[in-house]
Design an enzyme around this catalytic site. Structure first.
Site, short mmCIF file in Angstrom:
data_model
loop_
_atom_site.label_atom_id
_atom_site.label_comp_id
_atom_site.label_asym_id
_atom_site.label_seq_id
_atom_site.Cartn_x
_atom_site.Cartn_y
_atom_site.Cartn_z
N GLU A 1 2.69 5.18 -3.83
CA GLU A 1 2.66 6.20 -4.91
C GLU A 1 3.97 6.96 -5.01
OE1 GLU A 1 0.31 5.81 -2.54
OE2 GLU A 1 -0.99 4.62 -3.85
N ASP B 1 -8.81 3.86 -2.06
CA ASP B 1 -9.74 4.17 -0.96
C ASP B 1 -11.05 4.76 -1.47
OD1 ASP B 1 -7.68 3.27 0.52
OD2 ASP B 1 -7.09 5.20 1.35
N ASP C 1 0.87 -1.18 0.00
CA ASP C 1 0.00 0.00 0.00
C ASP C 1 0.91 1.24 0.00
OD1 ASP C 1 -2.25 1.56 0.19
OD2 ASP C 1 -2.80 0.95 2.21
#
Lengths: 895, 591
Positions: free
Chosen positions: A480, A553, A477
């Site tokens: 980015e 999300d 997770d």
């Protein structure tokens, strides 16, 4: 969503200065070029900066791929993204032949196969055509711009060398280096792709008369509470756009290999404004404007002609979907966070008590010791190995989260080692970059460096990852990367990576490299024979070779349920076949109806996981009471029944790059109804229309083509090429099987997919108007790479003239080596036999290679699937008991 | 078909269904020949024809489990390679070998069943006693209420009378004071005149004007006193006024403080962090702020707090303490009611006050206790706050009051300028005591009425646990659940309200609900659900937080020990024991 925290085009100097350009303002021309070694090479002259040395190279690859590169002299060290193009690409290069080589003032023609490339010299522009028909062009509207690297000098415009956004200053030491150009898609009705955005599948224009919109942005960002209708850049980026023409049924595509921040405008006719240079006369293609901050132009033009050809061509360049393990395409249960071991066992038991299958239970960040990944919270997870073994004893797996930020804690060995080895990304002054994420002060591994990736991969060995077992898989997770106190919640662009590459250049690929390193770790852990399963949030072109992604999300709302379909379609057509959205919606609390509809839709997502935010109410499938629990159970069991079909689709994706979840036009390229993205195809044989309307009592379903469709639940027949108004209640899932198809199922869903390996098959034959059908099935051990050495079964089933026949679909001698399952077929369901006939059917005769004599079988009328209340509308062949791996044929007497 | 295969997975009670020449699907959809039973093909979608295989997804498989209890499992468990039945009968395909573990498991289970039966027997006994006790307590409360109501009537009149006397005393005092002042002035005047006569007459006019301007001022003051103190029974709200600064009431101040705390805690709805200058935040502050969007005030294992966080925590604690101080104050009125009260004038109206029962005036958390119980020390298990004061027996107080007041009355019948200061103070004291007593009685009446009105479940069984508290410690937290009151979580010196008493579940009578606790950052108000399980004594068994801010506790208590469940368990135990005897003596009841 906090719009002001993220840049708009007007706040990114490179975007604004290119978006402001008028059509026909390009100052580039081509000096004479040469064809050498099957490539075309030339110098581009920028009349505004004649000293700049810019080069053009054009190459071609088999099967309709044109590659066009524009860059500067290598001494300038413009960044070229490594490790995305497949290693074998060069082997498929096709030599180009010059059809004409013009003088500087004219044009050059190049050809390979049926593909022609026409280069206009002044102004520089390129047209790509197939069979004489123009499909794609570059700089047709004169927006091409290539900013060469330069020295800073007096009078340079504000924002070219340093840029301030909110409280963040980007030092931009290399100054302006952007690249921009226009691409025209000829004959197209719509353009698609360039994920990740939460909006329609058919990309709406962002610029033109009466349109006030930001361009589509590609910049991997952790966007808190993202909107379900925005051109905003989300967690991942694939700079690949496709177009489709319903009249010709043809598709074309353009891929720009560039990992810097990018903006793309889809231009609506009249976008130039009054007084600007008008478009060239003739047909009006869909025009697009591409702007990247840095890097090079490395563009690929795909000429199709069919939709599946284009995705296959893209797969040839960037790779295809890694063959997933069978368990990973079953159902996953996740929550932030299952609190402790007792909670994990309680949820596991809940599934068993309610007879709901699931394969994997996940642990989010709270399972760690102080957000130090690959450690365990000793209070809540004191016995991680015993816990995993207990879950694995039921044929299930576990997943833990591992994120790229490393807690800056001097008692954390990983941090000490990474610091000592200099393995962190550096800030602009060369010190280890220190940003904030879950653990507080954190540093970020520089996974763009192959040495660091290799070191990281070794951390996943069972010895290094204390408390892990071979049944534990990984979730990446925040890659980015998410940096809570960085500009736009990510890393400053002037941070420095391997080889002094700025973060600016590599940003959109950072998550891909991290994902790659983690998957490599699992591959090594399994001795190279256990297919890795690593879910990632960030992605880039090429991620499909590594593992699945999800759409981040999302929220528990009907809008987010609905937008999940176009989001997954966009990912599918750009190569990311293995993807899904969080079922239930991450933020907020879904009501019983919403979560039920979400499970019904999610059961058809390529990646199927329920997940929830820390602050939400518990929402395990049995917590909503009846009838919801039963309906959700049925949805999940439907997924399990379809696993053989779905696994075969993943094989197809792995082989050819064809997505699992497909737009209708991919299967029906000339279909008139083209913008129907509340529908999708699961493979070529199943059509699903999600129900996104709260309290729906009826939905309109479009059934394409000219062959009949069968309601999967009732077997009811509809003719193709029409809208059907379907009455729905909460239990109804608008899900259809295509006439002419054979879908393999296993109608005995169990606790976990691994427990169904030996269960018999059901074949569902849905006849077309000629009473014929065909289908395929791929089987292997579901976990290893033995299939690469032939340890698999690939069957083709054909039904014609009242007879179904199974034959080997693999190349001769390629399959069945070291893999011979004794699984049998228990039931063959035939939909669409003329009703007058079916009453007379009593017998079927089997001929199977291992049997010598013919056997009689019972044929009777039965339900299309085993569920209470389903009417008996099908012809059912009882217990043929033929081996799934053998050649056989069964003839229904009386047909 | 051999019967072993025909009856595979069939419960004994269902065997007759398979004893004819054909079998009918239970849903009535089909009739099948017997060879279709357990032939590993699902003919009835309801699973009728495949009790012994995994062919029907909706079927059930019965395991006999001799030596243990029989079990009915989902068909999806049959031949899946996992041993589900202790006799291993669900795994007959041979992919896995299941040992028969029924004897051991059965013995263990039997032991547990015996314990269970013993627990239920005791529990039922205790529960019956609770119900008996509840009857008595209810009667006592009703009696007390009757007595208190009578007393209230008398007291009311008496307090009114005392108020008159007090007014009279004060009048006398005032007159005496005025008289004294006059004497004093006259004396001064005389002295002054004397001095002037001695010094000459030049400044005469000026002095006279000073005297004139001084007098009305004194008059205004005394009338103001009359206005506030002369209104019969001194109103509660009159005293309230003393506590509230009319310009900034503490409640307003509190609101102010709350805002400040909220800001210190981080961004909230409505505050736009973008409008703040991010450059003023340190890198850590910005990081923490963004993280807080996902995590709220911090996850269940928050990282070490930054200085900022620490300040926020301190402020939060101070706020809570402040709130508690206010709640402890008898005279505090909730903010909104405070204004109403002032607008409504000064007449004391017990009916109106009763409307405020839901709020926290008059130490509402303190249950009414009959005098006999007041000095008792709290139960060991319960930690209800001790009674605030110990009042002397009512009769003593009463006689003393009546006696002294009549004596005073006589004393003030004449009108002498001289007054006995001690006696005058006595009158005021008497009035205060009488009034306090009156307030106490009305408050006790309110409490009793409320207590009598509440639902205590069937047979008033929960009355025994009225305001009883139970504690449970887990990791760094102490959970405290007080029935009919409040549920809290203590972490160090920080108290978090998990909910106020709401009700006994209307459908789930074994469930107690506490709601409207402290609001979670970014989330709902906390709530607590207490599930009651039968046991011989009262004890909190566990507290969990399965969803954020939604707590669930298990309370072992005799309250839910039902006779019928106890009988069912006893019957089960008897059956198990006789079965065991049969099997050990070699009999087999299987046909």
């Amino acid at each position: 969503f906090k719009a002001e925290e993220f840049k708009k085009c007007s706040q990114a100097n490179f975007c604004q200065r290119n978006r402001d350009k008028s059509p026909d303002s390009s100052t580039f021309s081509l000096a004479s070029g040469v064809v050498h070694d099957g490539r075309f090479m030339a110098r581009l002259i920028n009349s505004a900066f004649p000293e700049a040395e810019i080069f053009l190279e054009v190459a071609a690859y088999s099967d309709g791929i044109v590659r066009l590169r524009v860059t500067e002299d290598p001494s300038k060290k413009r960044f070229e993204v490594p490790d995305v193009l497949v290693a074998s690409l060069d082997r498929s290069r096709s030599p180009l032949f010059a059809t004409r080589l013009g003088s500087p003032a004219t044009s050059t023609g190049l050809r390979f196969g049926v593909t022609d490339i026409s280069i206009q010299h002044n102004p520089f522009s390129v047209e790509v055509s197939r069979n004489g028909k123009t499909l794609l062009s570059l700089n047709r509207r004169g927006l091409f711009n290539f900013e060469h690297l330069r020295e800073k000098k007096e009078g340079d415009a504000d924002g070219e060398w340093t840029e301030v956004f909110r409280s963040f200053t980007d030092t931009k030491p290399r100054g302006p280096e952007s690249i921009a150009f226009d691409i025209s898609f000829h004959g197209a009705d719509y353009v698609y792709g360039i994920p990740q955005h939460a909006l329609d599948f058919e990309l709406p224009p962002t610029r033109g008369p009466e349109i006030q919109s930001e361009p589509y942005r590609l910049y991997n960002l952790d966007v808190f509470e993202y909107l379900a209708d925005s051109p905003f850049g989300l967690y991942g980026s694939i700079p690949f756009m496709l177009s489709h023409s319903r009249s010709s049924g043809h598709t074309a595509g353009f891929f720009w290999l560039n990992s810097a921040e990018m903006f793309i405008d889809v231009l609506k006719r009249g976008w130039e404004g009054e007084g600007a240079a008008p478009p060239p006369a003739g047909e009006s293609p869909i025009e697009t404007h591409w702007i990247a901050e840095s890097g090079i132009l490395d563009g690929f033009f795909f000429v199709g002609p069919d939709p599946k050809d284009v995705v296959r061509q893209y797969g040839q360049v960037t790779g295809t979907t890694a063959m997933p393990q069978l368990f990973s395409i079953a159902y996953h249960q996740c929550r932030w966070n299952y609190k402790d071991e007792a909670d994990v066992f309680g949820v596991d038991k809940g599934f068993d008590d309610h007879d709901i299958p699931y394969d994997v239970i996940w642990l989010d960040i709270e399972h760690t010791d102080g957000k130090k990944y690959m450690t365990w919270d000793h209070t809540n997870f004191p016995h991680p190995i015993e816990m995993q073994n207990r879950i694995a004893a039921k044929g299930r797996k576990m997943v833990t989260i591992v994120d790229p930020h490393v807690k800056r804690d001097n008692n954390f060995p990983l941090h000490k080692e990474a610091t000592a080895k200099g393995y962190y990304v550096k800030d602009a002054s060369g010190n280890d970059y220190d940003g904030w994420c879950w653990p507080g002060s954190s540093s970020y591994l520089d996974v763009t460096n192959p040495e660091i990736r290799s070191w990281w991969a070794d951390k996943f060995s069972l010895a290094n990852y204390v408390g892990s077992t071979p049944n534990l898989y990984i979730w990446n997770d925040m890659n980015e990367p998410s940096v809570f106190n960085g500009p736009e919640v990510t890393m400053p662009k002037d941070n420095l990576h391997f080889n002094n590459v700025e973060h600016r250049d590599v940003h959109n690929a950072y998550g891909y490299y991290y994902h790659m390193a983690t998957a490599e770790g699992l591959l090594r852990r399994g001795g190279g024979n256990d297919r890795p399963f690593v879910l990632s949030r960030a992605f880039f072109a090429g991620t499909q070779r590594v593992g699945p992604i999800w759409t981040g999300d999302n929220a528990a709302s009907w809008e987010h349920l609905k937008v999940s379909v176009p989001m997954l379609l966009s990912l599918g057509v750009t190569g990311m076949a293995f993807s899904g959205a969080d079922v239930g919606g991450f933020f907020g609390n879904p009501d019983a109806e919403l979560i039920t509809r979400w499970y019904q839709l999610g059961a058809f997502y390529p990646f199927f996981r329920g997940h929830a935010h820390l602050d939400t109410k518990r929402r395990e499938p049995w917590l909503f009471g009846e009838p919801y629990t039963s309906i959700i159970r049925t949805a999940i069991k439907t997924r399990y029944a379809l696993l053989p079909y779905l696994y075969t689709l993943f094989w197809e994706a792995h082989q050819n790059g064809i997505p699992v979840l497909r737009p209708i036009w991919m299967e029906f390229p000339k279909e008139a109804e083209i913008a129907v993205s509340q529908h999708f195809m699961l493979g070529s044989d199943i059509l699903v229309r999600g129900v996104f309307e709260q309290g729906a009592t009826a939905v309109d379903v479009y059934l394409p083509g000219s062959e009949p469709w069968y309601e999967a639940w009732t077997g009811k027949t509809h003719r193709g090429g029409q809208w059907v108004n379907l009455k729905v209640d909460l239990a109804t899932v608008p899900f259809y099987q295509r006439g002419g198809s054979i879908v393999p199922r296993k109608d005995r869903p169990r606790r976990a997919s691994s427990l169904m390996v030996d269960d018999p098959y059901t074949l569902v034959v849905a006849l077309n108007s000629s009473y014929a059908a065909e289908g395929e099935l791929f089987i292997d051990d579901g976990k290893s790479y033995a299939f690469e050495k032939g340890a698999y079964i690939h069957r083709r089933f054909v039904f014609a003239n009242g007879q179904i026949e199974s034959s080997d679909a693999a190349p001769a001698g390629a399959s069945g080596r070291g893999f011979a399952p004794s699984t049998r077929v228990e039931r063959i369901v035939v939909l669409g036999l003329p009703s007058g006939n079916s009453a007379n059917l009593r017998r079927a005769m089997v001929e199977e290679s291992r049997r010598t004599e013919n056997l009689d079988l019972t044929v009777e009328v039965g339900p299309p699937l085993l569920h209470q209340g389903v009417p008996s509308t099908a012809v059912v062949i009882r217990l043929p008991n033929v081996l799934i791996a053998s050649d056989w044929s069964i003839k229904i007497a009386g047909l | 078909q051999p019967s072993s295969q025909l009856y595979r997975g069939v419960a004994p009670a269902d065997r007759p269904h398979f004893q004819g020449r054909s079998v009918r699907c239970r849903d009535g959809s089909k009739t099948l020949t017997l060879d279709r039973v357990n032939d590993d093909f699902c003919d009835c979608v309801d699973g009728t024809d495949e009790p012994g295989t995994a062919a029907c997804p909706d079927g059930k498989f019965y395991c006999r489990n001799r030596g243990h209890v029989p079990l009915s499992i989902f068909s999806s468990r049959v031949n899946d390679g996992i041993c589900d039945c202790c006799d291993g009968s669900d795994e007959y395909a041979g992919t896995v070998k299941c040992a028969n573990t029924c004897t051991e498991a059965g013995a263990e289970n039997l032991g547990k069943l015996r314990e269970q039966v013993a627990k239920y027997k005791e529990g039922v006994k205790a529960r019956v006693a609770y119900e008996d006790e509840a009857k008595t307590t209810r009667e006592e409360w009703a009696r007390d209420l009757e007595q208190l109501s009578a007393e209230e009537g008398i007291l009311k009149k008496h307090v009114e009378r005392l108020a008159e006397q007090k007014a009279a005393v004060e009048k006398v005092e005032r007159e005496e004071r005025e008289w004294k002042e006059r004497i004093e002035r006259e004396k001064e005047e005389a002295e002054r005149k004397k001095r002037e006569e001695e010094e000459g007459t030049a400044k005469e006019g000026q002095t006279a004007s000073e005297t004139v301007s001084g007098t009305p001022q004194a008059g205004a003051e005394s009338s103001a006193i009359e206005e506030t103190e002369g209104g019969g029974i001194p109103p509660v709200q009159g005293e309230g006024v003393d506590h509230f600064d009319p310009i900034t009431s503490p409640a307003e101040g509190l609101e102010e403080e709350r805002r400040e705390v909220a800001e210190a805690e981080g961004p909230t709805e409505g505050t736009d962090p973008a409008k703040e200058d991010e450059s003023k935040l340190s890198a850590e502050e910005l990081g923490a702020r963004i993280r807080a969007r996902w995590t709220g005030g911090g996850g269940s294992t928050p990282p070490p707090p930054s200085d900022d966080d620490q300040i926020a925590l301190e402020a939060e604690r101070e706020l809570r303490e402040h709130e508690h101080d206010l709640e402890d104050d008898d005279h505090h009125l909730p903010e909104d009611d405070y204004h109403d009260e002032r607008d409504a004038g000064s007449d004391y109206d017990p009916e109106r006050d009763a409307d405020y029962d839901d709020h926290d005036d008059f130490d509402d958390n303190e249950p009414y206790k009959p005098p006999s119980e007041r000095t008792e020390s709290p139960h060991t298990q319960e930690s209800a706050p001790p009674a605030t004061e110990t009042t002397p027996a009512a009769t003593t107080w009463w006689s003393r009051m009546i006696g002294s007041s009549s004596k005073l009355f006589k004393m003030f019948s004449s009108r002498p300028p001289a007054i006995d200061i001690t006696e005058a103070e006595g009158v005021k004291q008497q009035h205060k005591e009488a009034n306090d007593r009156y307030q106490k009685v009305t408050s006790d009446i309110k409490k009793l009425k409320k207590q009598l009105k509440l639902s205590y479940g069937k047979g008033d069984v929960l009355l025994k646990l009225y305001k009883k508290c139970f504690e449970f410690t887990q990791k760094q937290y102490i959970y405290k659940i007080c029935l009919f009151d409040t549920a809290t979580q203590l972490e160090g010196h920080i108290t978090t309200r998990l909910g106020d008493w709401q009700e006994i579940g209307s459908d789930n009578v074994d469930t107690l609900y506490f709601k409207n606790g402290d609001r979670c950052w970014n989330g709902p108000e906390r709530s607590m659900t207490v599930k009651m399980l039968c046991g011989s004594e009262n004890k909190l068994l566990s507290v969990e937080e399965p969803s954020r801010c939604e707590y669930e506790a298990q309370l072992v208590t005799p309250v839910v020990c039902s006779e019928s469940e106890a009988q069912a368990l006893i019957k089960e135990l008897e059956e198990r024991e006789s079965e065991l005897k049969e099997s050990t003596s070699g009999h087999d009841e299987l046909r």
